[in-house]
Design an enzyme around this catalytic site. Structure first.
Site, PDB file in Angstrom:
ATOM      1  N   SER A 131      59.081 -30.881 -28.989  1.00 41.94           N
ATOM      2  CA  SER A 131      58.264 -30.550 -30.149  1.00 41.94           C
ATOM      3  C   SER A 131      56.951 -31.321 -30.113  1.00 41.94           C
ATOM      4  CB  SER A 131      59.049 -30.967 -31.405  1.00 41.94           C
ATOM      5  OG  SER A 131      58.208 -30.940 -32.524  1.00 41.94           O
ATOM      6  N   TYR A 155      64.450 -37.469 -36.494  1.00 44.56           N
ATOM      7  CA  TYR A 155      64.405 -36.181 -35.783  1.00 44.56           C
ATOM      8  C   TYR A 155      63.442 -36.286 -34.581  1.00 44.56           C
ATOM      9  CZ  TYR A 155      62.848 -31.541 -34.476  1.00 44.56           C
ATOM     10  OH  TYR A 155      62.492 -30.429 -33.732  1.00 44.56           O
ATOM     11  N   LYS A 159      64.010 -36.277 -30.306  1.00 46.53           N
ATOM     12  CA  LYS A 159      63.324 -35.448 -29.305  1.00 46.53           C
ATOM     13  C   LYS A 159      62.690 -36.340 -28.234  1.00 46.53           C
ATOM     14  CE  LYS A 159      64.210 -31.442 -30.909  1.00 46.53           C
ATOM     15  NZ  LYS A 159      65.082 -30.553 -30.169  1.00 46.53           N
ATOM     16  N   ARG A 311      52.378 -34.867 -48.270  1.00 48.11           N
ATOM     17  CA  ARG A 311      53.801 -35.120 -47.973  1.00 48.11           C
ATOM     18  C   ARG A 311      53.872 -36.312 -47.005  1.00 48.11           C
ATOM     19  NH1 ARG A 311      57.147 -30.162 -45.360  1.00 48.11           N
ATOM     20  NH2 ARG A 311      55.741 -30.571 -43.628  1.00 48.11           N
TER      21      ARG A 311
HETATM   22  P1  NAD Z   1      67.904 -23.459 -35.518  1.00 50.55           P
HETATM   23  O1  NAD Z   1      68.573 -24.453 -36.374  1.00 50.55           O
HETATM   24  O2  NAD Z   1      67.635 -22.107 -36.067  1.00 50.55           O
HETATM   25  O3  NAD Z   1      68.670 -23.297 -34.134  1.00 50.55           O
HETATM   26  C1  NAD Z   1      69.372 -24.366 -33.536  1.00 50.55           C
HETATM   27  C2  NAD Z   1      70.749 -23.841 -33.182  1.00 50.55           C
HETATM   28  O4  NAD Z   1      71.502 -24.896 -32.571  1.00 50.55           O
HETATM   29  C3  NAD Z   1      71.541 -23.365 -34.406  1.00 50.55           C
HETATM   30  O5  NAD Z   1      72.028 -22.066 -34.163  1.00 50.55           O
HETATM   31  C4  NAD Z   1      72.682 -24.378 -34.539  1.00 50.55           C
HETATM   32  O6  NAD Z   1      73.858 -23.781 -35.040  1.00 50.55           O
HETATM   33  C5  NAD Z   1      72.817 -24.847 -33.092  1.00 50.55           C
HETATM   34  N1  NAD Z   1      73.371 -26.205 -32.940  1.00 50.55           N
HETATM   35  C6  NAD Z   1      72.993 -27.345 -33.555  1.00 50.55           C
HETATM   36  N2  NAD Z   1      73.746 -28.379 -33.130  1.00 50.55           N
HETATM   37  C7  NAD Z   1      74.613 -27.878 -32.219  1.00 50.55           C
HETATM   38  C8  NAD Z   1      75.631 -28.455 -31.447  1.00 50.55           C
HETATM   39  N3  NAD Z   1      75.953 -29.746 -31.526  1.00 50.55           N
HETATM   40  N4  NAD Z   1      76.333 -27.662 -30.600  1.00 50.55           N
HETATM   41  C9  NAD Z   1      76.050 -26.327 -30.510  1.00 50.55           C
HETATM   42  N5  NAD Z   1      75.101 -25.733 -31.235  1.00 50.55           N
HETATM   43  C10 NAD Z   1      74.381 -26.504 -32.078  1.00 50.55           C
HETATM   44  O7  NAD Z   1      66.518 -24.124 -35.026  1.00 50.55           O
HETATM   45  P2  NAD Z   1      65.303 -23.450 -34.254  1.00 50.55           P
HETATM   46  O8  NAD Z   1      64.149 -23.406 -35.184  1.00 50.55           O
HETATM   47  O9  NAD Z   1      65.736 -22.229 -33.559  1.00 50.55           O
HETATM   48  O10 NAD Z   1      65.001 -24.598 -33.201  1.00 50.55           O
HETATM   49  C11 NAD Z   1      65.592 -24.599 -31.919  1.00 50.55           C
HETATM   50  C12 NAD Z   1      65.250 -25.911 -31.225  1.00 50.55           C
HETATM   51  O11 NAD Z   1      63.837 -26.053 -31.156  1.00 50.55           O
HETATM   52  C13 NAD Z   1      65.768 -27.143 -31.945  1.00 50.55           C
HETATM   53  O12 NAD Z   1      66.211 -28.071 -30.983  1.00 50.55           O
HETATM   54  C14 NAD Z   1      64.546 -27.667 -32.678  1.00 50.55           C
HETATM   55  O13 NAD Z   1      64.600 -29.047 -32.863  1.00 50.55           O
HETATM   56  C15 NAD Z   1      63.430 -27.288 -31.711  1.00 50.55           C
HETATM   57  N6  NAD Z   1      62.142 -27.120 -32.363  1.00 50.55           N
HETATM   58  C16 NAD Z   1      62.022 -26.215 -33.396  1.00 50.55           C
HETATM   59  C17 NAD Z   1      60.787 -26.070 -34.030  1.00 50.55           C
HETATM   60  C18 NAD Z   1      60.637 -25.089 -35.173  1.00 50.55           C
HETATM   61  O14 NAD Z   1      59.625 -25.162 -35.877  1.00 50.55           O
HETATM   62  N7  NAD Z   1      61.544 -24.169 -35.410  1.00 50.55           N
HETATM   63  C19 NAD Z   1      59.681 -26.829 -33.625  1.00 50.55           C
HETATM   64  C20 NAD Z   1      59.850 -27.718 -32.564  1.00 50.55           C
HETATM   65  C21 NAD Z   1      61.074 -27.866 -31.937  1.00 50.55           C
HETATM   66  N1  UDP Z   2      53.172 -27.434 -46.186  1.00 51.45           N
HETATM   67  C1  UDP Z   2      52.802 -27.252 -47.521  1.00 51.45           C
HETATM   68  N2  UDP Z   2      53.750 -26.842 -48.400  1.00 51.45           N
HETATM   69  C2  UDP Z   2      55.043 -26.576 -48.023  1.00 51.45           C
HETATM   70  C3  UDP Z   2      55.405 -26.749 -46.669  1.00 51.45           C
HETATM   71  C4  UDP Z   2      54.428 -27.200 -45.780  1.00 51.45           C
HETATM   72  O1  UDP Z   2      51.654 -27.482 -47.889  1.00 51.45           O
HETATM   73  O2  UDP Z   2      55.856 -26.218 -48.880  1.00 51.45           O
HETATM   74  C5  UDP Z   2      52.136 -27.859 -45.219  1.00 51.45           C
HETATM   75  C6  UDP Z   2      52.436 -29.190 -44.564  1.00 51.45           C
HETATM   76  O3  UDP Z   2      51.920 -30.237 -45.336  1.00 51.45           O
HETATM   77  C7  UDP Z   2      51.716 -29.016 -43.193  1.00 51.45           C
HETATM   78  C8  UDP Z   2      51.820 -27.523 -42.913  1.00 51.45           C
HETATM   79  O4  UDP Z   2      52.103 -26.911 -44.171  1.00 51.45           O
HETATM   80  O5  UDP Z   2      50.352 -29.339 -43.348  1.00 51.45           O
HETATM   81  C9  UDP Z   2      52.944 -27.169 -41.939  1.00 51.45           C
HETATM   82  O6  UDP Z   2      54.157 -27.754 -42.407  1.00 51.45           O
HETATM   83  P1  UDP Z   2      55.577 -27.338 -41.815  1.00 51.45           P
HETATM   84  O7  UDP Z   2      56.612 -28.107 -42.576  1.00 51.45           O
HETATM   85  O8  UDP Z   2      55.710 -25.852 -41.796  1.00 51.45           O
HETATM   86  O9  UDP Z   2      55.512 -27.803 -40.297  1.00 51.45           O
HETATM   87  P2  UDP Z   2      55.183 -29.267 -39.668  1.00 51.45           P
HETATM   88  O10 UDP Z   2      53.796 -29.170 -39.124  1.00 51.45           O
HETATM   89  O11 UDP Z   2      55.344 -30.285 -40.733  1.00 51.45           O
HETATM   90  O12 UDP Z   2      56.199 -29.378 -38.587  1.00 51.45           O
END
Ligand code: NAD
Ligand code: UDP
Length: 356
Positions: A131, A155, A159, A311
């Site tokens: 991330s 969190y 990562k 926030r």
């Molecule tokens: P999500 O929660 O929708 O998907 C994660 C999946 O992993 C879920 O289906 C959950 O059930 C499964 N899971 C969690 N712990 C587990 C375990 N111990 N064993 C098996 N399965 C498990 O999240 P997402 O948004 O799809 O994100 C996927 C990955 O990408 C995550 O690792 C998250 O940290 C990373 N990520 C997401 C974002 C975002 O904005 N969505 C941004 C950066 C990184």
């Molecule tokens: N944000 C906001 N109101 C909300 C959720 C998010 O103003 O209810 C803003 C937050 O401060 C950031 C941007 O939206 O500037 C993206 O936030 P998000 O939580 O979606 O992702 P982040 O960048 O924190 O991973």
């Protein structure tokens, strides 16, 4: 592609989740054979059913936890995987502050177990969901992969810890091929409106919050801060369409396949990929207010909002330098902020209660 041609088999951990389900579709369309491994702790079986319907074929699904080494062994023993795309993890920043042990156990502990089992079965290719949070508050923009890494919440630290583990592993044993994709802000949904982001309870993230205000489930968006040094005082992020992000995973796997097969042919120059961090973003920033306005323009729905305090832990601006993805993977995001709003809205309106 010939009709019966299938590329390598891939294990997708966390494949029932938001990013995983979209990536399963992209992998299938690119010809990869997939098996999903997920404990459904933050997702539903319905997502898997819908992906199966969209691809016209039943997805192989194993309900399991990445910390369950025995089950993972059974899965690796009964398949010939080329590699793993590792999405499985917990992702709520606020919850991680309250439950740090859960986050370290699940994300870091789970990844170590997965890597150990992969090593046992000589599967040495992994694409990991990292991330942009690993960059903390960046010194310069856009952020390239050599920028300093610094996190303040469990969190993000989980990562970062996994990235360090992958780096050390690649240093200790040069047969590993490990790509860490550093995602910026994925939003949007599949263009069919059948799969999308389905947060539990009140959303923490911006786009699901906006769509729930638009559909009338929530009353008003709080915009966290309007005094940042940005174009309009609100935070700036690099929003990327989830479909583009999914394609980035296909490009990363294709890259690993190419590297590995060219190394096999040219044994004298044998060199693995090692640890390779790559940003997945669009390369541009959009402010919170700009996103709200784009959403209204696309959907015709007014979003009521109020400005509130910043926030805790948020930064002013964050957007990616995307040259590495372009040059190494030949990948670039194609979809616009309007596409992201349109597709988020279609998913929201067709599924007001998510997968329930
Ligand atoms: P999500 O929660 O929708 O998907 C994660 C999946 O992993 C879920 O289906 C959950 O059930 C499964 N899971 C969690 N712990 C587990 C375990 N111990 N064993 C098996 N399965 C498990 O999240 P997402 O948004 O799809 O994100 C996927 C990955 O990408 C995550 O690792 C998250 O940290 C990373 N990520 C997401 C974002 C975002 O904005 N969505 C941004 C950066 C990184
Ligand atoms: N944000 C906001 N109101 C909300 C959720 C998010 O103003 O209810 C803003 C937050 O401060 C950031 C941007 O939206 O500037 C993206 O936030 P998000 O939580 O979606 O992702 P982040 O960048 O924190 O991973």
């Amino acid at each position: 592609m010939p009709e019966n041609f299938m590329k390598n088999k891939i294990l997708v951990t966390g494949g029932a989740g938001y990013l995983g389900s979209h990536t399963c579709i992209a992998l299938h369309e690119a010809g990869y054979d997939i098996a999903v491994y997920d404990n459904l702790s933050n997702s539903s079986r319905e997502a898997i059913n819908r992906v199966s319907t969209l691809i016209g074929q039943k997805i192989e699904f194993i309900e399991g936890d990445i910390r369950d080494a025995e089950l993972l062994r059974q899965v690796f023993a009964s398949h010939e995987f080329f590699g793993v795309i590792h999405f499985a993890g917990l992702k709520a920043v606020g919850e991680s502050v309250v439950k740090p042990l859960l986050y370290y156990n699940n994300n870091v502990g789970g990844t170590i177990i997965l890597l150990e089992v992969m090593a046992e079965y000589d599967v040495k290719s992994l694409v990991f969901s990292s991330s942009a949070t690993v960059y903390g508050d960046p010194d310069t923009l856009p952020i390239d992969e050599s920028s300093k890494r610094f996190c303040t919440n469990p969190y993000g630290q989980s990562k970062l810890a996994i990235e360090y583990i992958l780096e050390d592993l690649a240093k200790a044993d040069n047969s590993w091929n490990l790509i860490a994709l550093r995602y910026f802000n994925p939003i949007g949904a599949h263009s069919s409106g059948q799969i999308g982001e389905d947060p539990n309870g009140i959303p923490n993230n911006l786009m699901p919050y906006i769509s729930q205000v638009a559909v009338g489930k929530l009353e008003k968006l709080s915009i966290f801060g309007n005094d940042y040094p940005t174009v309009d005082g609100t935070g700036v992020r690099d929003f990327i369409h989830v479909t583009d992000l999914a394609q980035g995973h296909v490009a990363a796997l294709d890259y690993l396949e190419q590297q590995i097969s060219s190394n096999k042919i040219n044994i004298s120059k044998k060199k693995s990929v090692g640890f390779l961090p790559i940003n997945l973003g669009t390369g541009g920033g959009t402010s919170v207010l700009e996103l709200v306005n784009a959403f209204t323009e696309v959907t015709g729905r007014d979003i009521s909002y109020q400005f509130t305090d910043r926030r805790l832990g948020d930064i002013a601006s964050c957007y990616a330098d995307i040259d590495k993805a372009k040059f190494l993977l030949g990948w670039k995001a194609k979809l616009s902020i309007h596409d992201m709003c349109q597709d988020s809205w279609r998913w929201q309106i067709l599924n007001p209660n998510g997968y329930d």
